[in-house]
Design an enzyme around this catalytic site. Structure first.
Site, short mmCIF file in Angstrom:
data_model
loop_
_atom_site.label_atom_id
_atom_site.label_comp_id
_atom_site.label_asym_id
_atom_site.label_seq_id
_atom_site.Cartn_x
_atom_site.Cartn_y
_atom_site.Cartn_z
N ASP A 55 0.84 -1.18 0.00
CA ASP A 55 0.00 0.00 0.00
C ASP A 55 0.89 1.24 0.00
O ASP A 55 1.98 1.23 -0.56
CB ASP A 55 -0.89 -0.03 1.26
CG ASP A 55 -2.23 0.64 1.05
OD1 ASP A 55 -2.27 1.88 1.03
OD2 ASP A 55 -3.24 -0.08 0.91
N PRO A 73 -1.26 5.41 18.23
CA PRO A 73 -1.47 4.60 19.45
C PRO A 73 -2.24 3.31 19.21
O PRO A 73 -2.10 2.36 19.99
CB PRO A 73 -2.25 5.55 20.36
CG PRO A 73 -2.79 6.63 19.49
CD PRO A 73 -1.81 6.77 18.37
N ASP A 74 -3.03 3.23 18.14
CA ASP A 74 -3.77 2.01 17.86
C ASP A 74 -3.00 1.05 16.94
O ASP A 74 -3.47 -0.06 16.67
CB ASP A 74 -5.13 2.33 17.23
CG ASP A 74 -6.29 2.05 18.18
OD1 ASP A 74 -6.08 1.29 19.14
OD2 ASP A 74 -7.39 2.58 17.95
N ASP A 125 12.04 8.80 2.50
CA ASP A 125 11.47 9.84 3.35
C ASP A 125 10.62 9.19 4.44
O ASP A 125 9.47 8.84 4.22
CB ASP A 125 10.62 10.80 2.51
CG ASP A 125 10.15 12.02 3.30
OD1 ASP A 125 10.22 11.98 4.55
OD2 ASP A 125 9.70 12.99 2.68
N HIS A 134 -3.71 6.33 3.29
CA HIS A 134 -4.37 5.10 2.86
C HIS A 134 -3.86 3.87 3.61
O HIS A 134 -4.64 3.05 4.11
CB HIS A 134 -4.22 4.91 1.35
CG HIS A 134 -5.12 3.88 0.78
ND1 HIS A 134 -4.75 2.57 0.61
CD2 HIS A 134 -6.40 3.95 0.33
CE1 HIS A 134 -5.74 1.88 0.07
NE2 HIS A 134 -6.77 2.69 -0.10
N ASN A 144 -7.28 -1.00 24.59
CA ASN A 144 -6.17 -0.13 25.02
C ASN A 144 -6.69 1.26 25.42
O ASN A 144 -5.91 2.21 25.50
CB ASN A 144 -5.11 -0.01 23.91
CG ASN A 144 -5.66 0.61 22.64
OD1 ASN A 144 -6.88 0.76 22.47
ND2 ASN A 144 -4.77 0.97 21.73
N ILE A 199 -10.29 2.66 18.17
CA ILE A 199 -11.11 1.62 17.56
C ILE A 199 -10.52 0.23 17.83
O ILE A 199 -9.51 0.10 18.53
CB ILE A 199 -11.23 1.85 16.04
CG1 ILE A 199 -9.84 1.73 15.38
CG2 ILE A 199 -11.85 3.19 15.74
CD1 ILE A 199 -9.85 1.72 13.87
N VAL A 215 -7.23 -15.28 -6.45
CA VAL A 215 -7.29 -14.04 -5.67
C VAL A 215 -8.71 -13.85 -5.15
O VAL A 215 -9.68 -14.05 -5.88
CB VAL A 215 -6.88 -12.83 -6.53
CG1 VAL A 215 -7.15 -11.52 -5.80
CG2 VAL A 215 -5.41 -12.92 -6.90
N SER A 245 -11.23 -0.45 -1.00
CA SER A 245 -10.00 -0.66 -0.23
C SER A 245 -10.31 -1.07 1.20
O SER A 245 -9.67 -1.95 1.78
CB SER A 245 -9.17 0.64 -0.20
OG SER A 245 -8.51 0.85 -1.42
#
Length: 427
Positions: free
Chosen positions: A187, A195-196, A211, A220, A234, A238, A330, A369
Site C-alpha cells: 500500500d 497509538p492504535d 522519506d 491510505h 487499550n 477503535i 485471488v 480498499s
C-alpha cells in the site's frame, strides 16, 4: 605463492565490497527515482540474472566472493543491459533484482523522438530480453477525501465502526483474534506511531523513497492497517478485525503533490511483491489496482502457488481483468453497498468506515480498499483457527457464511469462524 593467493583474495574482497556499496547505492537511487517515473514514457525491462553460488577456491569469479544472501546484478545481467541501452539509446532510471524470477529488472526512459510502442516491439524480438512492457500506473481504491463524521471493549469508538459491528467481529473475537497470523499490506506507508497501531506493525519496507516522515503521514496505508489490526482494549480509538495479527507494511504507492489519491507503478509494486515472496506472510492485502501487467502477474502467480491468501479490492467500475483481480485464486472484494458484482466476488462494508488516520487521529473513509481490509482481517481470524486453509476454501467459507445486514449481503466474521471451528471439531 601464499602471498600471491593472499593478495588475490584481498583484491576480490575489496571488489566484493564495492559490489555491495554499489548495490546499496543503487537501492537508494531506485527509491528516490520512483516518484519521478513517467508511465507515458518509461519501459520496464528484465534480463536474465544468474548468480553463481559462492566458490570455495581462490581465483574463482568475482561474484563467488559475495557474502551469503547477496543477490544483486550479476556480470551477465550488467553486460546485457549495457548492450541493450547502447543498442536502443535507452536511459536507465532505476534497477532492482527480482530473485524469485531470476531476473534483473530496470525502468528505462525512451529517448525523445522515439515512439515507446515501436521500441517495445523491437525489444520483444530481442533474445536477450526476458520481458519488456510499459511502466503502468496503479491507484488505491478509497475516496481521496474522507467522508464527514457524523460491550466488551474499552475502546471509545468501537460502536461507531460500521464494518466491525455489521460483521459481528466482536462475537468472532471470542473465538479468534488472528493470533500470530502474518499479513503483508502492500500500500502506501502508515503511521507507525499511531497509538492504535503501535505493536501491530512488525516491520516496514519503503519501495518508493527514503522519506520516513512521508511514510508516517500516508493516509491510505494507515486506514487499511487500522481496519485490519488496530489494537483492542487499550482505552484508545477503535478495534481492528484481527487485533492480534502481525502486519508488515510495504510502501509501493505514494501521494503526488498534484493528485488527491495515492498512486503506484509496475516497478514499485514488483519490488514489494518480490519482497513478500521471501517472507512467511500468509495473507497479502492489495487494496489497489490497475491494468493487467505481465511482470506483476508473474510475481502474483508465485505468491498464489506458495499458498498465500491474496485479498484484492474490486475496481470502482466493478470490472475484472486487471491487476490484481484477474488472477484465479485471488479473493476479490467489493463494497456491500454496490448493487451488483461478478460471480464469486466477496462483499464487505466499505462506506463510511471509521479507522485510523496519520497523526494519531481517526476519521471516516469509503471505498473497496476498506472492504478488502475487512476481509483480510477476517481471513486472519480464520487462519488462526485453521492455519492450513487455502484460498479456495477461504473464499467458500466467506461466501457460504455471508449474511444480510441492512438489506445487503456481506461477510460475517462470527458466522465464518464458528462454521470453521465446527468443521475442525468434526471427526
Amino acid at each position: 605463492m601464499k602471498q600471491r593467493a593472499f593478495v588475490l583474495a584481498a583484491v576480490f574482497a575489496v571488489w566484493g565490497a564495492c559490489l555491495h556499496v554499489s548495490a546499496a547505492a543503487a537501492a537508494d537511487h531506485t527509491a528516490n527515482a520512483a516518484a519521478g517515473m513517467n508511465s507515458q514514457r518509461d519501459i520496464v525491462l528484465a534480463v536474465a540474472n544468474p548468480i553463481e553460488p559462492p566458490a570455495t577456491h581462490a581465483g574463482s569469479s568475482l561474484l563467488g566472493y559475495a557474502p551469503t544472501g547477496y543477490y544483486g546484478a550479476g556480470q551477465r545481467a550488467v553486460s546485457t543491459l549495457n548492450e541493450l541501452k547502447q543498442s536502443y539509446g535507452l536511459h536507465e532510471v532505476a534497477g532492482w533484482p527480482i530473485k524469485a524470477l531470476g531476473v534483473y529488472c530496470v525502468v528505462l526512459e525512451t529517448p525523445p523522438g522515439m515512439v515507446r510502442d515501436d521500441v517495445l516491439k523491437q525489444l520483444a524480438k530481442d533474445r536477450r530480453v526476458q520481458l519488456a512492457q510499459p511502466l503502468q500506473d496503479y491507484a488505491v481504491y478509497a475516496d481521496a477525501t474522507p467522508a464527514p463524521s457524523t460491550q466488551q471493549y474499552n475502546d471509545p469508538y468501537v460502536n461507531l465502526q460500521r464494518g466491525f459491528v455489521e460483521t459481528d467481529a466482536a462475537m468472532a473475537q471470542r473465538m479468534s483474534q488472528g493470533q500470530g497470523v502474518h499479513i503483508a499490506v502492500v500500500d502506501t506507508g502508515a503511521d507507525l506511531t499511531h497509538p492504535d497501531l503501535q505493536g501491530r506493525i512488525h516491520d516496514t519496507h519503503n519501495m518508493v523513497d527514503d522519506d520516513a516522515s512521508a511514510f508516517d503521514r500516508d493516509h491510505h496505508g494507515t486506514e487499511v492497517a487500522g481496519v485490519i489490526a488496530a489494537d483492542a482494549d487499550n482505552h484508545k480509538g477503535i478495534v481492528g478485525i484481527a487485533p492480534k495479527a502481525v502486519l508488515s507494511v510495504y510502501k509501493a504507492c505514494w501521494y503526488a503533490p498534484s493528485s488527491g489519491g495515492a498512486h503506484c507503478n509496475s516497478f514499485t509494486l514488483a519490488k514489494a511483491l518480490a519482497a513478500v515472496i521471501d517472507t512467511d506472510a500468509r495473507i497479502v492485502n492489495l487494496s489497489l489496482g490497475g491494468p493487467a501487467d505481465p511482470l506483476l502477474d508473474k510475481l502474483l502467480a508465485q505468491l498464489l502457488e506458495q499458498g498465500r491468501i491474496v485479498v484484492a479490492a474490486l475496481p470502482p467500475d466493478g470490472s475484472l481483468g486487471g491487476f490484481p483481480d484477474n488472477a484465479p485464486g485471488v479473493i476479490v472484494v467489493r463494497t456491500s453497498e454496490t448493487s451488483t458484482a461478478p460471480p464469486n466476488v466477496v462483499s464487505a462494508p466499505g462506506k463510511d468506515i471509521l479507522t485510523t488516520q496519520p497523526g494519531g487521529g481517526y476519521d471516516f473513509t469509503s471505498g473497496s480498499s476498506m472492504a478488502a481490509a475487512h476481509v483480510s482481517g477476517i481471513a486472519a481470524l480464520l487462519l488462526a483457527v485453521a492455519p492450513k486453509l487455502d484460498a479456495a476454501s477461504m473464499r467458500e467459507v466467506l461466501l457460504r457464511n455471508s449474511k444480510m445486514s441492512g438489506g445487503m449481503l456481506q461477510v460475517n466474521a462470527a458466522a465464518a469462524v464458528a462454521a470453521l471451528r465446527e468443521k475442525q471439531a468434526s471427526p
